[in-house]
Design a protein around this motif. Sequence first.
Motif, PDB file in Angstrom:
ATOM      1  N   GLU A  12      65.806  70.501  11.646  1.00 60.01           N
ATOM      2  CA  GLU A  12      66.014  70.324  13.090  1.00 60.01           C
ATOM      3  C   GLU A  12      66.064  68.843  13.448  1.00 60.01           C
ATOM      4  O   GLU A  12      66.875  68.420  14.273  1.00 60.01           O
ATOM      5  N   ALA A  13      65.189  68.067  12.834  1.00 59.30           N
ATOM      6  CA  ALA A  13      65.152  66.626  13.106  1.00 59.30           C
ATOM      7  C   ALA A  13      66.410  65.949  12.560  1.00 59.30           C
ATOM      8  O   ALA A  13      66.978  65.067  13.212  1.00 59.30           O
ATOM      9  N   GLN A  14      66.832  66.352  11.374  1.00 60.67           N
ATOM     10  CA  GLN A  14      68.040  65.775  10.788  1.00 60.67           C
ATOM     11  C   GLN A  14      69.270  66.119  11.627  1.00 60.67           C
ATOM     12  O   GLN A  14      70.119  65.263  11.870  1.00 60.67           O
ATOM     13  N   ALA A  15      69.334  67.367  12.105  1.00 63.48           N
ATOM     14  CA  ALA A  15      70.463  67.776  12.957  1.00 63.48           C
ATOM     15  C   ALA A  15      70.425  66.999  14.270  1.00 63.48           C
ATOM     16  O   ALA A  15      71.467  66.558  14.772  1.00 63.48           O
ATOM     17  N   SER A  19      73.312  64.454  15.624  1.00 70.69           N
ATOM     18  CA  SER A  19      73.907  64.617  16.952  1.00 70.69           C
ATOM     19  C   SER A  19      73.725  63.353  17.786  1.00 70.69           C
ATOM     20  O   SER A  19      74.669  62.892  18.442  1.00 70.69           O
ATOM     21  N   LEU A  20      72.529  62.797  17.750  1.00 71.43           N
ATOM     22  CA  LEU A  20      72.250  61.588  18.517  1.00 71.43           C
ATOM     23  C   LEU A  20      73.088  60.414  18.012  1.00 71.43           C
ATOM     24  O   LEU A  20      73.614  59.634  18.805  1.00 71.43           O
ATOM     25  N   ASN A  21      73.235  60.288  16.698  1.00 65.53           N
ATOM     26  CA  ASN A  21      74.053  59.204  16.133  1.00 65.53           C
ATOM     27  C   ASN A  21      75.510  59.312  16.565  1.00 65.53           C
ATOM     28  O   ASN A  21      76.164  58.298  16.822  1.00 65.53           O
ATOM     29  N   LYS A  22      76.012  60.548  16.674  1.00 68.73           N
ATOM     30  CA  LYS A  22      77.389  60.742  17.158  1.00 68.73           C
ATOM     31  C   LYS A  22      77.496  60.300  18.614  1.00 68.73           C
ATOM     32  O   LYS A  22      78.476  59.657  19.001  1.00 68.73           O
ATOM     33  N   GLN A  23      76.490  60.654  19.406  1.00 71.46           N
ATOM     34  CA  GLN A  23      76.499  60.258  20.817  1.00 71.46           C
ATOM     35  C   GLN A  23      76.404  58.735  20.950  1.00 71.46           C
ATOM     36  O   GLN A  23      77.080  58.139  21.787  1.00 71.46           O
ATOM     37  N   TYR A  84      66.791  59.344  26.752  1.00 70.31           N
ATOM     38  CA  TYR A  84      66.382  60.656  27.243  1.00 70.31           C
ATOM     39  C   TYR A  84      66.719  61.733  26.208  1.00 70.31           C
ATOM     40  O   TYR A  84      65.890  62.593  25.912  1.00 70.31           O
ATOM     41  N   GLN A  85      67.926  61.686  25.671  1.00 70.56           N
ATOM     42  CA  GLN A  85      68.338  62.661  24.651  1.00 70.56           C
ATOM     43  C   GLN A  85      67.409  62.613  23.438  1.00 70.56           C
ATOM     44  O   GLN A  85      66.982  63.643  22.931  1.00 70.56           O
ATOM     45  N   ARG A  86      67.133  61.377  22.959  1.00 69.73           N
ATOM     46  CA  ARG A  86      66.255  61.214  21.797  1.00 69.73           C
ATOM     47  C   ARG A  86      64.869  61.785  22.099  1.00 69.73           C
ATOM     48  O   ARG A  86      64.296  62.505  21.282  1.00 69.73           O
ATOM     49  N   ASN A  87      64.340  61.474  23.280  1.00 72.47           N
ATOM     50  CA  ASN A  87      63.007  61.965  23.640  1.00 72.47           C
ATOM     51  C   ASN A  87      62.979  63.482  23.745  1.00 72.47           C
ATOM     52  O   ASN A  87      61.991  64.111  23.355  1.00 72.47           O
ATOM     53  N   GLN A  88      64.050  64.083  24.264  1.00 73.92           N
ATOM     54  CA  GLN A  88      64.117  65.540  24.361  1.00 73.92           C
ATOM     55  C   GLN A  88      64.148  66.172  22.969  1.00 73.92           C
ATOM     56  O   GLN A  88      63.471  67.168  22.732  1.00 73.92           O
ATOM     57  N   ILE A  89      64.929  65.598  22.088  1.00 73.38           N
ATOM     58  CA  ILE A  89      65.004  66.120  20.719  1.00 73.38           C
ATOM     59  C   ILE A  89      63.629  66.043  20.063  1.00 73.38           C
ATOM     60  O   ILE A  89      63.148  67.016  19.476  1.00 73.38           O
ATOM     61  N   LEU A  90      62.974  64.879  20.173  1.00 72.58           N
ATOM     62  CA  LEU A  90      61.647  64.711  19.585  1.00 72.58           C
ATOM     63  C   LEU A  90      60.631  65.653  20.214  1.00 72.58           C
ATOM     64  O   LEU A  90      59.805  66.242  19.514  1.00 72.58           O
ATOM     65  N   ASN A  92      61.109  68.591  21.624  1.00 67.06           N
ATOM     66  CA  ASN A  92      61.342  69.959  21.159  1.00 67.06           C
ATOM     67  C   ASN A  92      60.814  70.164  19.742  1.00 67.06           C
ATOM     68  O   ASN A  92      60.173  71.178  19.451  1.00 67.06           O
ATOM     69  N   ILE A  93      61.060  69.200  18.882  1.00 63.65           N
ATOM     70  CA  ILE A  93      60.594  69.312  17.498  1.00 63.65           C
ATOM     71  C   ILE A  93      59.076  69.236  17.446  1.00 63.65           C
ATOM     72  O   ILE A  93      58.426  70.012  16.743  1.00 63.65           O
ATOM     73  N   GLN A  94      58.492  68.308  18.203  1.00 65.66           N
ATOM     74  CA  GLN A  94      57.035  68.178  18.206  1.00 65.66           C
ATOM     75  C   GLN A  94      56.373  69.435  18.771  1.00 65.66           C
ATOM     76  O   GLN A  94      55.341  69.867  18.265  1.00 65.66           O
ATOM     77  N   ASP A  95      56.956  70.034  19.805  1.00 68.05           N
ATOM     78  CA  ASP A  95      56.413  71.285  20.345  1.00 68.05           C
ATOM     79  C   ASP A  95      56.414  72.375  19.276  1.00 68.05           C
ATOM     80  O   ASP A  95      55.444  73.121  19.131  1.00 68.05           O
ATOM     81  N   GLN A  96      57.509  72.460  18.524  1.00 74.49           N
ATOM     82  CA  GLN A  96      57.584  73.446  17.440  1.00 74.49           C
ATOM     83  C   GLN A  96      56.550  73.136  16.359  1.00 74.49           C
ATOM     84  O   GLN A  96      55.897  74.040  15.839  1.00 74.49           O
ATOM     85  N   LEU A  97      56.400  71.841  16.031  1.00 77.57           N
ATOM     86  CA  LEU A  97      55.426  71.450  15.013  1.00 77.57           C
ATOM     87  C   LEU A  97      54.010  71.824  15.423  1.00 77.57           C
ATOM     88  O   LEU A  97      53.234  72.334  14.606  1.00 77.57           O
ATOM     89  N   VAL A  98      53.664  71.585  16.666  1.00 79.44           N
ATOM     90  CA  VAL A  98      52.316  71.905  17.143  1.00 79.44           C
ATOM     91  C   VAL A  98      52.063  73.405  17.019  1.00 79.44           C
ATOM     92  O   VAL A  98      50.991  73.824  16.581  1.00 79.44           O
ATOM     93  N   LYS A  99      53.047  74.219  17.379  1.00 76.98           N
ATOM     94  CA  LYS A  99      52.888  75.674  17.259  1.00 76.98           C
ATOM     95  C   LYS A  99      52.687  76.089  15.807  1.00 76.98           C
ATOM     96  O   LYS A  99      51.829  76.912  15.493  1.00 76.98           O
ATOM     97  N   VAL A 100      53.495  75.522  14.917  1.00 79.00           N
ATOM     98  CA  VAL A 100      53.398  75.872  13.498  1.00 79.00           C
ATOM     99  C   VAL A 100      52.061  75.395  12.917  1.00 79.00           C
ATOM    100  O   VAL A 100      51.395  76.138  12.197  1.00 79.00           O
ATOM    101  N   VAL A 101      51.651  74.177  13.254  1.00 82.42           N
ATOM    102  CA  VAL A 101      50.377  73.654  12.745  1.00 82.42           C
ATOM    103  C   VAL A 101      49.223  74.505  13.260  1.00 82.42           C
ATOM    104  O   VAL A 101      48.289  74.831  12.498  1.00 82.42           O
ATOM    105  N   SER A 102      49.263  74.906  14.515  1.00 82.66           N
ATOM    106  CA  SER A 102      48.205  75.768  15.067  1.00 82.66           C
ATOM    107  C   SER A 102      48.169  77.109  14.350  1.00 82.66           C
ATOM    108  O   SER A 102      47.093  77.624  14.024  1.00 82.66           O
TER     109      SER A 102
END
Length: 149
Positions: A12-15, A19-23, A84-90, A92-102
Amino acid sequence: MDLDRALRELPEAQAGATSLNKQIAAKQKEIEAKRQQVNTFQKTLERDFPHLTNAQRQEREARLQNMILNFQQFQRQAQDGLNYQRNQILKNIQDQLVKVVSRIGRAGHYTVILNDKSVLYVNGAIDITSQVVAAMAAKPPSDKVKGGK
């Protein structure tokens, strides 16, 4: 847990990074095109300057200043949008990470999961607040903070 490594290795982070690099590349092209327009107009103004009337000079200088201000505003907005885009991507990934770690913490009966910057998971059953409050209340009067002296 190495959060930086997880962010580098997660698909997800690589994708998101791709995407961000293209933008970023697209915005850089737009910025460069606008910069070229400003530079071209400025060179034309410098070339034609001796042949222009005062009114024409003032009008073109005002147009140049307006173009520069618009370019700077576009550049700031592009940077803000990309941030803003970078922060949103991060986020979303961090939210998923927190759920998985929990989930891993509960399933593995871990007490605490840390990374190098913060606590990622804490078993809610571990709370010594009551013990701390009771111990503070039970201190002999001579150990308590004295006012004035």
